[in-house]
Design a protein around this motif. Structure first.
Motif, PDB file in Angstrom:
ATOM      1  N   GLU A   1     -28.942 100.743   3.819  1.00 51.35           N
ATOM      2  CA  GLU A   1     -27.840 100.002   3.208  1.00 51.35           C
ATOM      3  C   GLU A   1     -26.580 100.174   4.044  1.00 51.35           C
ATOM      4  OE1 GLU A   1     -25.637 101.252  -0.550  1.00 51.35           O
ATOM      5  OE2 GLU A   1     -27.158  99.887  -1.340  1.00 51.35           O
ATOM      6  N   ILE A   2     -25.793  99.116   4.139  1.00 55.73           N
ATOM      7  CA  ILE A   2     -24.542  99.195   4.895  1.00 55.73           C
ATOM      8  C   ILE A   2     -23.443  98.533   4.072  1.00 55.73           C
ATOM      9  CG2 ILE A   2     -24.948  97.060   6.212  1.00 55.73           C
ATOM     10  CD1 ILE A   2     -23.802  98.610   8.663  1.00 55.73           C
ATOM     11  N   VAL A   3     -22.256  99.111   4.110  1.00 56.69           N
ATOM     12  CA  VAL A   3     -21.125  98.588   3.328  1.00 56.69           C
ATOM     13  C   VAL A   3     -20.028  98.186   4.302  1.00 56.69           C
ATOM     14  CG1 VAL A   3     -19.419  99.115   1.538  1.00 56.69           C
ATOM     15  CG2 VAL A   3     -21.700 100.114   1.401  1.00 56.69           C
ATOM     16  N   GLU A   4     -19.548  96.940   4.181  1.00 55.20           N
ATOM     17  CA  GLU A   4     -18.510  96.446   5.088  1.00 55.20           C
ATOM     18  C   GLU A   4     -17.267  96.048   4.290  1.00 55.20           C
ATOM     19  OE1 GLU A   4     -18.529  96.644   8.212  1.00 55.20           O
ATOM     20  OE2 GLU A   4     -20.583  96.560   8.954  1.00 55.20           O
ATOM     21  N   TYR A   5     -16.098  96.485   4.769  1.00 59.52           N
ATOM     22  CA  TYR A   5     -14.830  96.174   4.099  1.00 59.52           C
ATOM     23  C   TYR A   5     -14.081  95.026   4.765  1.00 59.52           C
ATOM     24  CZ  TYR A   5     -15.294 100.328   1.233  1.00 59.52           C
ATOM     25  OH  TYR A   5     -15.745 101.247   0.321  1.00 59.52           O
ATOM     26  N   GLY A   6     -14.667  94.451   5.772  1.00 61.87           N
ATOM     27  CA  GLY A   6     -14.023  93.331   6.444  1.00 61.87           C
ATOM     28  C   GLY A   6     -15.056  92.638   7.290  1.00 61.87           C
TER      29      GLY A   6
ATOM     30  N   PRO B   1      -2.312 107.356  14.278  1.00 62.20           N
ATOM     31  CA  PRO B   1      -3.387 107.365  13.278  1.00 62.20           C
ATOM     32  C   PRO B   1      -3.588 106.033  12.554  1.00 62.20           C
ATOM     33  CG  PRO B   1      -1.402 108.324  12.352  1.00 62.20           C
ATOM     34  CD  PRO B   1      -1.044 107.881  13.747  1.00 62.20           C
ATOM     35  N   ALA B   2      -4.790 105.864  11.987  1.00 61.98           N
ATOM     36  CA  ALA B   2      -5.103 104.678  11.172  1.00 61.98           C
ATOM     37  C   ALA B   2      -4.394 104.805   9.828  1.00 61.98           C
ATOM     38  CB  ALA B   2      -6.610 104.580  10.961  1.00 61.98           C
ATOM     39  N   PRO B   3      -3.610 103.786   9.442  1.00 64.47           N
ATOM     40  CA  PRO B   3      -2.894 103.892   8.164  1.00 64.47           C
ATOM     41  C   PRO B   3      -3.785 103.753   6.937  1.00 64.47           C
ATOM     42  CG  PRO B   3      -2.276 101.858   9.331  1.00 64.47           C
ATOM     43  CD  PRO B   3      -3.229 102.600  10.210  1.00 64.47           C
ATOM     44  N   GLU B   4      -4.916 103.031   7.051  1.00 60.40           N
ATOM     45  CA  GLU B   4      -5.822 102.845   5.916  1.00 60.40           C
ATOM     46  C   GLU B   4      -7.250 102.812   6.448  1.00 60.40           C
ATOM     47  OE1 GLU B   4      -5.162  99.677   2.995  1.00 60.40           O
ATOM     48  OE2 GLU B   4      -3.126  99.477   3.738  1.00 60.40           O
ATOM     49  N   ARG B   5      -8.220 102.981   5.526  1.00 61.51           N
ATOM     50  CA  ARG B   5      -9.613 102.781   5.941  1.00 61.51           C
ATOM     51  C   ARG B   5      -9.812 101.285   6.142  1.00 61.51           C
ATOM     52  NH1 ARG B   5     -14.904 101.762   4.958  1.00 61.51           N
ATOM     53  NH2 ARG B   5     -16.324 103.446   5.487  1.00 61.51           N
ATOM     54  N   ALA B   6     -10.041 100.867   7.382  1.00 66.01           N
ATOM     55  CA  ALA B   6     -10.123  99.441   7.695  1.00 66.01           C
ATOM     56  C   ALA B   6     -10.726  99.277   9.084  1.00 66.01           C
ATOM     57  CB  ALA B   6      -8.728  98.816   7.652  1.00 66.01           C
TER      58      ALA B   6
ATOM     59  N   ALA C   1      -2.507 100.809  32.485  1.00 67.66           N
ATOM     60  CA  ALA C   1      -1.290 100.178  33.008  1.00 67.66           C
ATOM     61  C   ALA C   1      -0.477  99.540  31.884  1.00 67.66           C
ATOM     62  CB  ALA C   1      -1.664  99.114  34.031  1.00 67.66           C
ATOM     63  N   LEU C   2      -0.872  99.837  30.640  1.00 70.92           N
ATOM     64  CA  LEU C   2      -0.244  99.161  29.516  1.00 70.92           C
ATOM     65  C   LEU C   2       0.806 100.060  28.863  1.00 70.92           C
ATOM     66  CD1 LEU C   2      -0.424  96.534  27.884  1.00 70.92           C
ATOM     67  CD2 LEU C   2      -1.928  97.740  26.335  1.00 70.92           C
ATOM     68  N   ALA C   3       2.058  99.773  29.127  1.00 68.31           N
ATOM     69  CA  ALA C   3       3.143 100.571  28.551  1.00 68.31           C
ATOM     70  C   ALA C   3       3.488 100.036  27.166  1.00 68.31           C
ATOM     71  CB  ALA C   3       4.365 100.499  29.459  1.00 68.31           C
ATOM     72  N   ILE C   4       3.610 100.932  26.202  1.00 64.44           N
ATOM     73  CA  ILE C   4       4.037 100.515  24.864  1.00 64.44           C
ATOM     74  C   ILE C   4       5.202 101.392  24.419  1.00 64.44           C
ATOM     75  CG2 ILE C   4       1.799  99.582  24.161  1.00 64.44           C
ATOM     76  CD1 ILE C   4       1.363 102.148  22.541  1.00 64.44           C
ATOM     77  N   LYS C   5       5.974 100.843  23.487  1.00 69.06           N
ATOM     78  CA  LYS C   5       7.138 101.584  22.994  1.00 69.06           C
ATOM     79  C   LYS C   5       7.241 101.377  21.481  1.00 69.06           C
ATOM     80  CE  LYS C   5      10.384  97.841  24.016  1.00 69.06           C
ATOM     81  NZ  LYS C   5       9.337  96.820  24.072  1.00 69.06           N
ATOM     82  N   PRO C   6       8.016 102.218  20.807  1.00 70.27           N
ATOM     83  CA  PRO C   6       8.135 102.067  19.352  1.00 70.27           C
ATOM     84  C   PRO C   6       8.593 100.660  18.978  1.00 70.27           C
ATOM     85  CG  PRO C   6       9.111 104.124  20.046  1.00 70.27           C
ATOM     86  CD  PRO C   6       8.758 103.381  21.311  1.00 70.27           C
ATOM     87  N   GLY C   7       7.958 100.099  17.951  1.00 74.04           N
ATOM     88  CA  GLY C   7       8.317  98.755  17.497  1.00 74.04           C
ATOM     89  C   GLY C   7       7.400  97.676  18.013  1.00 74.04           C
ATOM     90  N   ASP C   8       6.598  97.984  19.062  1.00 73.06           N
ATOM     91  CA  ASP C   8       5.672  96.981  19.598  1.00 73.06           C
ATOM     92  C   ASP C   8       4.538  96.735  18.609  1.00 73.06           C
ATOM     93  OD1 ASP C   8       7.139  96.863  21.864  1.00 73.06           O
ATOM     94  OD2 ASP C   8       5.706  97.878  23.184  1.00 73.06           O
ATOM     95  N   GLU C   9       4.174  95.462  18.451  1.00 75.07           N
ATOM     96  CA  GLU C   9       2.993  95.147  17.638  1.00 75.07           C
ATOM     97  C   GLU C   9       1.781  95.377  18.519  1.00 75.07           C
ATOM     98  OE1 GLU C   9       2.893  91.226  15.750  1.00 75.07           O
ATOM     99  OE2 GLU C   9       0.709  91.265  15.924  1.00 75.07           O
ATOM    100  N   ILE C  10       0.993  96.377  18.172  1.00 75.48           N
ATOM    101  CA  ILE C  10      -0.092  96.743  19.079  1.00 75.48           C
ATOM    102  C   ILE C  10      -1.482  96.476  18.511  1.00 75.48           C
ATOM    103  CG2 ILE C  10       1.092  98.442  20.519  1.00 75.48           C
ATOM    104  CD1 ILE C  10      -0.075 100.602  18.610  1.00 75.48           C
ATOM    105  N   ILE C  11      -1.610  96.656  17.207  1.00 76.16           N
ATOM    106  CA  ILE C  11      -2.954  96.619  16.618  1.00 76.16           C
ATOM    107  C   ILE C  11      -2.902  95.786  15.341  1.00 76.16           C
ATOM    108  CG2 ILE C  11      -4.614  98.113  15.372  1.00 76.16           C
ATOM    109  CD1 ILE C  11      -4.007 100.276  17.457  1.00 76.16           C
ATOM    110  N   ILE C  12      -4.011  95.117  15.042  1.00 72.42           N
ATOM    111  CA  ILE C  12      -4.146  94.403  13.778  1.00 72.42           C
ATOM    112  C   ILE C  12      -5.126  95.186  12.910  1.00 72.42           C
ATOM    113  CG2 ILE C  12      -4.850  92.253  12.634  1.00 72.42           C
ATOM    114  CD1 ILE C  12      -2.470  91.818  14.448  1.00 72.42           C
ATOM    115  N   MET C  13      -4.691  95.474  11.687  1.00 71.43           N
ATOM    116  CA  MET C  13      -5.579  96.146  10.729  1.00 71.43           C
ATOM    117  C   MET C  13      -6.198  95.073   9.848  1.00 71.43           C
ATOM    118  SD  MET C  13      -4.549  98.943   7.832  1.00 71.43           S
ATOM    119  CE  MET C  13      -3.786  97.780   6.717  1.00 71.43           C
ATOM    120  N   SER C  14      -7.500  95.053   9.760  1.00 76.23           N
ATOM    121  CA  SER C  14      -8.176  94.007   8.996  1.00 76.23           C
ATOM    122  C   SER C  14      -8.976  94.625   7.860  1.00 76.23           C
ATOM    123  CB  SER C  14      -9.103  93.218   9.925  1.00 76.23           C
ATOM    124  OG  SER C  14      -9.657  92.131   9.234  1.00 76.23           O
ATOM    125  N   LEU C  15      -8.637  94.218   6.650  1.00 76.64           N
ATOM    126  CA  LEU C  15      -9.310  94.753   5.473  1.00 76.64           C
ATOM    127  C   LEU C  15      -9.512  93.615   4.500  1.00 76.64           C
ATOM    128  CD1 LEU C  15     -10.221  97.290   3.844  1.00 76.64           C
ATOM    129  CD2 LEU C  15      -7.881  97.501   3.057  1.00 76.64           C
TER     130      LEU C  15
END
Lengths: 317, 225
Positions: free
Chosen positions: A300-305, B120-125, B144-158
């Motif tokens: 079984e596998i559970v996916e949240y997205g 860190p990951a803000p939520e399980r996603a 070679a990828l410089a990032i700084k505070p405020g940059d949109e870097i990652i999309i969290m999908s839930l």
């Protein structure tokens, strides 16, 4: 230029407390329908109708920024509609065909939700749309997890939820994007055979403002369910954080009634077009709305997205 | 981040004890029934899609609702609170420890995690790089990828809700990526490791030194990649 799909908050309010209330009273609900509608009545408190926009999501972000810079609170439940979108896109920068005749828009929702309601929020869009479509006498409309609405295996509607933080005050919002094929009847070559409109299903034009009212009223109801369940969960919650999630949920119950996903053999992927991952059979959804599937080896596998294609009936979208 | 690293001290630590000790706590209140004993070997989650659960460690039952807790790291049970068998415990009670033999790659990652800034990951996603960052990575790679505070870097999908994640931490370059697009990450797990551009040579020195010395440090069982 005046928008063709032009509706007013007062018209939605009247529809909600007359037609929608009467409809809901036909079903035996545990809570009185008035209670649910009061929770969701903020939906459509303000409605902007445009003849054309580039993207409604982008317009919503600008609206939030403009309001904040003027020291004005953004009205939660503000709906932005456009007759046509010039640069619309779906998830992963996929193009989205949005010619005149469809219901294209976005709603701004202040993020006042607890974690579980926030997770279930995307389900409310699919359920509201499917209810509105079935209300036109199309019982074969179903929701495919998470919230696509399909008729005869073809996609009628798609939804996109993006979270956004206001740049001025850091206030969090959800932008609920919706695209429903109503009277638009021609699709780009890559969508032919995989997309369908209400006009094609019903073999005639549909009252676009009338359908918009119905969809928004049902969205108000389903967001009302989320808020109502959140209050119930808070009452049940005893500090352990688990008990509330194990109880039933009226929005999930309605999703289960309208969805045909459970039992289907599916192809799963987080980006199904670019990178399909595996085939499985859907066995259920859990209390957080996550998809429970059984793989070929019986595990079984559970996916949240992620996304699904039904393998029995669909071609690649 | 430290300007210099005492390689000898770090490597001596791993030479003396080339293991990681994972302490397992009660995830909720309830009655505990162990499924392992001291010395038992346990396997972690496996399968192409991480669909095969790890070895069962214990059951915890609260109000007739039983949860089976499985191992998420492989190794040997080095200690276990057998005195709590059948007893009601509070959430957070330490129940057992798994001794996990470290591989070379894990040692490098462990050392790097001490010297990198971990986001860190803000939520399980599920997480993926934002489109702009992804296209820059494809062109030039992460180093070679410089990032700084405020940059949109990652999309969290839930549940088809996409949330842009803005970087908040030390400015620098992305040295390590700990997530795979489409694979769920738990809340708090590190998504990326960042280091200041001028510290990259130091990081490279860590990797080179461990790679060079590791096979001399430990027995052949642990020497594999």
């Amino acid at each position: 230029m005046t928008a063709i799909n032009s509706i007013h908050p007062a018209a939605l309010h009247k529809y909600l407390w007359s037609h929608e209330l009467l409809e809901r009273k036909k079903s035996p609900h545990l809570p009185p329908p008035e209670t649910i509608l009061r929770y969701g009545a903020f939906v459509g408190s303000a409605i902007q109708c445009h003849a054309s926009l580039e993207r409604t999501m982008e317009h919503a972000r600008r609206h939030i920024a403009d309001s904040e810079s003027q020291g004005i609170s953004v009205i939660s439940g503000t709906v932005i509609l456009a007759d046509t979108l010039i640069q619309s896109k779906g998830r992963f920068a996929r193009s989205w065909h949005a010619p005149p005749g469809g219901l294209w828009g976005c709603m701004i929702l202040a993020d006042t939700f607890l974690s579980r309601a926030r997770t279930l929020l995307p389900l409310a869009l699919g359920v509201a749309c499917c209810e509105a479509v079935r209300g036109l006498g199309i019982p074969e409309a179903h929701v495919r997890w998470v919230n696509d609405v399909l008729v005869r295996g073809q996609k009628l509607a798609g939804f996109l939820v993006e979270s956004h933080r206001g740049l001025c005050h850091g206030e969090a919002f959800h932008l609920l994007g919706f695209g429903i094929n109503i009277n638009n009847d021609s699709f780009p070559a890559e969508l032919t055979g995989n997309a369908i409109s209400l006009r094609r299903i019903l073999d005639g034009p549909v009252d676009l403002p009338g359908f918009s009212l119905s969809f928004l009223a049902k969205l108000a109801w389903n967001i009302g369910l989320l808020c109502y369940e959140e209050e119930r969960e808070l009452h049940r919650w005893d500090g352990a954080g688990e008990q509330g999630n194990q109880a039933g949920h009226l929005l999930l119950d309605q999703w289960m009634k309208l969805s045909d996903t459970i039992g289907k053999k599916v192809l799963y992927g987080y980006d199904i077009q670019q990178k399909p991952l595996y085939e499985a059979v859907v066995t259920g959804i859990n209390s957080d709305g996550a998809l429970v599937m059984r793989l070929g080896d019986g595990t079984e596998i559970v996916e949240y997205g992620g996304e699904l294609l039904y393998l029995e009936t669909e071609r690649t979208e | 981040m430290a300007e210099e690293i005492d390689f000898d001290a770090i490597l001596s630590k791993y030479r003396a004890d080339p293991y990681e000790y994972a302490e397992i706590y009660a995830s909720q209140t309830g009655v505990v029934n162990f499924k392992v004993e001291e010395g038992s070997s346990v396997n972690c989650t496996s399968g192409e899609w991480q669909q095969i659960p790890g070895s069962p460690l214990f059951e915890i039952t609260r109000e007739r609702n039983t949860k089976l807790i499985a191992a998420r790291i492989n190794g040997t049970i080095s200690s276990i609170r057998t005195d709590l068998e059948g007893q009601f415990v509070e959430a957070g009670e330490k129940l057992l420890t798994i001794r996990h033999p470290l591989k070379k790659k894990e040692v490098i990652e462990n050392i790097l995690k001490e010297v990198l800034y971990l986001f860190p990951a803000p939520e399980r996603a599920k997480y993926f790089f934002s489109l702009d960052i992804q296209s820059r990575i494809e062109k030039r790679g992460t180093k070679a990828l410089a990032i700084k505070p405020g940059d949109e870097i990652i999309i969290m999908s839930l549940m088809k809700r996409d949330t842009p994640i803005y970087y908040s931490g030390e400015a620098g370059v992305i040295h390590s990526v700990y997530f795979t697009p489409g694979v769920s990450m738990d809340q708090g797990q590190a998504l990326i490791g960042i280091c200041a551009s001028d510290k990259l040579p130091l990081i490279q020195k860590v990797i080179t030194r461990v790679k060079a010395d590791w096979d001399k440090l430990v027995d052949p069982v642990h020497a594999e990649e």
